[in-house]
Scaffold this motif. Sequence first.
Motif, mmCIF file in Angstrom:
data_model
loop_
_atom_site.group_PDB
_atom_site.id
_atom_site.type_symbol
_atom_site.label_atom_id
_atom_site.label_comp_id
_atom_site.label_asym_id
_atom_site.label_seq_id
_atom_site.Cartn_x
_atom_site.Cartn_y
_atom_site.Cartn_z
ATOM 1 N N GLU A 173 -12.137 1.408 -13.052
ATOM 2 C CA GLU A 173 -11.569 0.602 -14.128
ATOM 3 C C GLU A 173 -10.190 1.029 -13.814
ATOM 4 O OE1 GLU A 173 -10.412 1.928 -18.378
ATOM 5 O OE2 GLU A 173 -12.578 1.420 -18.007
ATOM 6 N N PHE A 174 -9.530 2.386 -13.421
ATOM 7 C CA PHE A 174 -8.087 2.603 -12.918
ATOM 8 C C PHE A 174 -7.672 1.819 -12.085
ATOM 9 C CE2 PHE A 174 -5.180 5.256 -10.697
ATOM 10 C CZ PHE A 174 -4.210 5.639 -11.891
ATOM 11 N N LYS A 175 -8.314 1.614 -10.656
ATOM 12 C CA LYS A 175 -7.656 1.000 -9.906
ATOM 13 C C LYS A 175 -7.781 -0.727 -10.091
ATOM 14 C CE LYS A 175 -9.651 3.700 -6.189
ATOM 15 N NZ LYS A 175 -10.536 3.594 -4.768
ATOM 16 N N GLU A 176 -8.633 -1.080 -10.883
ATOM 17 C CA GLU A 176 -8.466 -2.726 -11.207
ATOM 18 C C GLU A 176 -7.502 -2.832 -12.429
ATOM 19 O OE1 GLU A 176 -12.326 -3.629 -12.339
ATOM 20 O OE2 GLU A 176 -13.092 -3.890 -10.486
ATOM 21 N N THR A 177 -7.271 -2.055 -13.210
ATOM 22 C CA THR A 177 -6.495 -2.277 -14.410
ATOM 23 C C THR A 177 -5.157 -1.713 -14.453
ATOM 24 O OG1 THR A 177 -7.643 -0.736 -15.702
ATOM 25 C CG2 THR A 177 -8.341 -3.272 -15.863
ATOM 26 N N ILE A 178 -5.132 -0.317 -14.497
ATOM 27 C CA ILE A 178 -3.861 0.565 -14.519
ATOM 28 C C ILE A 178 -3.030 0.582 -13.050
ATOM 29 C CG2 ILE A 178 -3.160 2.826 -15.108
ATOM 30 C CD1 ILE A 178 -5.792 2.908 -16.714
ATOM 31 N N LEU A 179 -3.617 0.564 -12.262
ATOM 32 C CA LEU A 179 -2.829 0.843 -10.838
ATOM 33 C C LEU A 179 -1.947 -0.365 -10.423
ATOM 34 C CD1 LEU A 179 -2.436 2.743 -8.578
ATOM 35 C CD2 LEU A 179 -4.136 1.660 -7.469
ATOM 36 N N PRO A 180 -2.119 -1.696 -11.012
ATOM 37 C CA PRO A 180 -1.584 -2.752 -10.710
ATOM 38 C C PRO A 180 -0.234 -2.472 -11.637
ATOM 39 C CG PRO A 180 -3.587 -3.555 -10.823
ATOM 40 C CD PRO A 180 -3.801 -2.217 -11.008
ATOM 41 N N VAL A 181 -0.526 -2.136 -12.997
ATOM 42 C CA VAL A 181 0.515 -2.174 -13.992
ATOM 43 C C VAL A 181 1.506 -1.109 -13.553
ATOM 44 C CG1 VAL A 181 0.943 -1.828 -16.385
ATOM 45 C CG2 VAL A 181 -0.976 -3.145 -15.889
ATOM 46 N N MET A 182 0.737 0.206 -13.142
ATOM 47 C CA MET A 182 1.823 1.267 -12.473
ATOM 48 C C MET A 182 2.693 0.753 -11.296
ATOM 49 S SD MET A 182 -1.008 4.513 -12.476
ATOM 50 C CE MET A 182 0.466 5.617 -11.604
ATOM 51 N N ASN A 183 2.045 -0.034 -10.518
ATOM 52 C CA ASN A 183 2.986 -0.323 -9.273
ATOM 53 C C ASN A 183 3.968 -1.472 -9.918
ATOM 54 O OD1 ASN A 183 1.496 0.957 -7.455
ATOM 55 N ND2 ASN A 183 -0.014 -0.849 -7.251
ATOM 56 N N GLU A 184 3.807 -2.308 -10.699
ATOM 57 C CA GLU A 184 4.933 -3.023 -11.482
ATOM 58 C C GLU A 184 5.806 -2.192 -11.941
ATOM 59 O OE1 GLU A 184 5.057 -6.168 -15.135
ATOM 60 O OE2 GLU A 184 3.174 -5.822 -14.200
ATOM 61 N N LEU A 185 5.508 -1.380 -12.781
ATOM 62 C CA LEU A 185 6.614 -0.246 -13.598
ATOM 63 C C LEU A 185 7.277 0.494 -12.323
ATOM 64 C CD1 LEU A 185 4.330 1.309 -16.361
ATOM 65 C CD2 LEU A 185 6.129 -0.337 -16.471
ATOM 66 N N LYS A 186 6.785 0.714 -11.378
ATOM 67 C CA LYS A 186 7.500 1.278 -10.359
ATOM 68 C C LYS A 186 8.542 0.417 -9.680
ATOM 69 C CE LYS A 186 4.028 4.618 -8.223
ATOM 70 N NZ LYS A 186 3.276 4.876 -6.979
ATOM 71 N N VAL A 187 8.391 -0.914 -9.302
ATOM 72 C CA VAL A 187 9.104 -1.843 -8.982
ATOM 73 C C VAL A 187 10.244 -1.761 -9.892
ATOM 74 C CG1 VAL A 187 9.634 -4.302 -8.574
ATOM 75 C CG2 VAL A 187 7.573 -3.030 -7.669
ATOM 76 N N LEU A 188 10.068 -2.034 -11.443
ATOM 77 C CA LEU A 188 10.975 -2.261 -12.473
ATOM 78 C C LEU A 188 11.901 -1.223 -12.553
ATOM 79 C CD1 LEU A 188 8.838 -3.970 -15.195
ATOM 80 C CD2 LEU A 188 10.502 -4.906 -13.837
ATOM 81 N N LEU A 189 11.284 0.076 -12.290
ATOM 82 C CA LEU A 189 12.041 1.374 -12.631
ATOM 83 C C LEU A 189 13.052 1.612 -11.119
ATOM 84 C CD1 LEU A 189 9.474 3.389 -14.439
ATOM 85 C CD2 LEU A 189 11.721 2.510 -15.286
ATOM 86 N N ALA A 190 12.615 1.102 -10.060
ATOM 87 C CA ALA A 190 13.345 1.350 -8.928
ATOM 88 C C ALA A 190 14.549 0.721 -8.948
ATOM 89 C CB ALA A 190 12.423 0.884 -7.665
ATOM 90 N N ASP A 191 14.930 -0.294 -9.531
ATOM 91 C CA ASP A 191 16.034 -1.331 -9.888
ATOM 92 C C ASP A 191 16.898 -0.373 -10.494
ATOM 93 O OD1 ASP A 191 14.757 -3.302 -8.718
ATOM 94 O OD2 ASP A 191 14.324 -4.594 -10.314
ATOM 95 N N CYS A 192 16.402 0.595 -11.614
ATOM 96 C CA CYS A 192 17.221 1.314 -12.327
ATOM 97 C C CYS A 192 17.556 2.711 -11.621
ATOM 98 C CB CYS A 192 16.689 1.564 -13.682
ATOM 99 S SG CYS A 192 16.314 -0.109 -14.691
ATOM 100 N N ASP A 193 16.908 2.948 -10.417
ATOM 101 C CA ASP A 193 17.435 4.245 -9.971
ATOM 102 C C ASP A 193 16.424 5.157 -10.710
ATOM 103 O OD1 ASP A 193 18.452 3.114 -7.587
ATOM 104 O OD2 ASP A 193 20.319 3.303 -8.317
ATOM 105 N N ASP A 194 15.416 5.223 -11.543
ATOM 106 C CA ASP A 194 14.851 6.246 -12.349
ATOM 107 C C ASP A 194 13.478 6.623 -11.617
ATOM 108 O OD1 ASP A 194 16.667 6.190 -14.286
ATOM 109 O OD2 ASP A 194 15.789 4.845 -15.511
ATOM 110 N N THR A 195 13.171 7.752 -11.642
ATOM 111 C CA THR A 195 11.992 8.293 -11.091
ATOM 112 C C THR A 195 10.940 8.742 -12.222
ATOM 113 O OG1 THR A 195 12.743 10.222 -10.319
ATOM 114 C CG2 THR A 195 12.777 8.696 -8.738
#
Length: 119
Positions: free
Chosen positions: A79-101
């Motif tokens: 369930e984590f791999k199917e639902t949460i991991l893609p959203v986490m990757n999306e958030l990483k991309v969004l936060l990378a634009d702001c230089d936040d980690t």
Amino acid sequence: MNKNLLVRTATRVLVIVPRKVVTPSSLRSLSSFAADWSAKEKVEEARYVNKKDSECLKKKHDELEREAQLALKAKEEKEFKETILPVMNELKVLLADCDDTFSEASLEILAKWKLAAAQ
């Protein structure tokens, strides 16, 4: 007089008879002893078998419980791999634009929050 005392003492010793004389009829027979022993052996054997059965059942129960936990863990991971991991990757991309980690744990919490809000 000394001789009379000795004779009396010897007579007294000879006269003393135990009150209850032990005879073979008053003794417990060997067959009843064997029956009691056999009954005790059966009880002990039953105890031993019950103990072994309970140990076996407990071991089987623990094994089934462990398998159920592994299955639940595998389901959660899927369930984590199917639902949460893609959203986490999306958030990483969004936060990378702001230089936040953010840590992985905080990204996971944000992803779960986003999925809960979307439902």
